[in-house]
Design an enzyme around this catalytic site. Structure first.
Site, PDB file in Angstrom:
ATOM      1  N   GLY A 143     -17.113  24.958  11.206  1.00 18.81           N
ATOM      2  CA  GLY A 143     -15.745  24.527  10.951  1.00 18.81           C
ATOM      3  C   GLY A 143     -14.981  25.528  10.117  1.00 18.81           C
ATOM      4  O   GLY A 143     -14.281  25.159   9.178  1.00 18.81           O
ATOM      5  N   THR A 144     -15.109  26.797  10.436  1.00 17.91           N
ATOM      6  CA  THR A 144     -14.520  27.859   9.624  1.00 17.91           C
ATOM      7  C   THR A 144     -13.001  27.766   9.539  1.00 17.91           C
ATOM      8  O   THR A 144     -12.419  28.169   8.537  1.00 17.91           O
ATOM      9  CB  THR A 144     -14.903  29.243  10.173  1.00 17.91           C
ATOM     10  N   ARG A 145     -12.352  27.226  10.545  1.00 16.77           N
ATOM     11  CA  ARG A 145     -10.882  27.133  10.504  1.00 16.77           C
ATOM     12  C   ARG A 145     -10.391  26.150   9.448  1.00 16.77           C
ATOM     13  O   ARG A 145      -9.250  26.196   9.033  1.00 16.77           O
ATOM     14  CB  ARG A 145     -10.341  26.745  11.874  1.00 16.77           C
ATOM     15  N   LEU A 146     -11.260  25.261   9.014  1.00  9.99           N
ATOM     16  CA  LEU A 146     -10.872  24.297   7.980  1.00  9.99           C
ATOM     17  C   LEU A 146     -10.840  24.930   6.592  1.00  9.99           C
ATOM     18  O   LEU A 146     -10.287  24.346   5.661  1.00  9.99           O
ATOM     19  CB  LEU A 146     -11.832  23.103   7.964  1.00  9.99           C
TER      20      LEU A 146
END
Length: 120
Positions: free
Chosen positions: A28-31
């Site tokens: 979930g790197t975009r979070l």
């Protein structure tokens, strides 16, 4: 008046064995969060807990396989009491790879429903 008896043959039809695979290994790197994506809370529960609750309406908890990877111990601790099974995807190489990691665990089932762990 004579009674007529109708004989019918009933073939035993066995229902297919169905399982649910929940993909929950991603970062979930975009979070931009230090929490695994599936552990972000909605309505006071981790998103993954909502997905598991929905899946248990279709199959028993023991037929649900949560594919974990990133922060696997935290994810397992958060939803382990639900009675689901866990499959470790050691390297996260995408959704197809996640299902390949679970291939052996899912081999005895006739049908597999694939769900995303971050989409309740």
């Amino acid at each position: 008046m004579a009674k007529t008896t109708r004989r019918t043959s009933k073939a035993t039809v066995q229902a297919p064995r169905v399982s649910v695979a929940i993909m929950a290994a991603g970062k979930g790197t975009r979070l931009k969060s230090r929490h695994p994506k599936v552990l972000h809370e909605v309505g006071g529960k981790p998103i993954l807990a909502h997905v598991i609750a929905t899946a248990t309406k279709v199959v028993p908890a023991e037929d649900i396989f949560v594919i974990i990877g990133h922060e696997a111990d935290r994810v397992r601790a958060a939803v382990g009491a639900s009675g689901v099974q866990f499959v470790l995807q050691a390297e996260q190489r995408g959704t197809g790879h996640a299902l390949m990691a679970a291939k052996e665990a899912l081999a005895t089932y006739d049908q597999v429903i694939v769900l995303s762990g971050d989409a309740p």
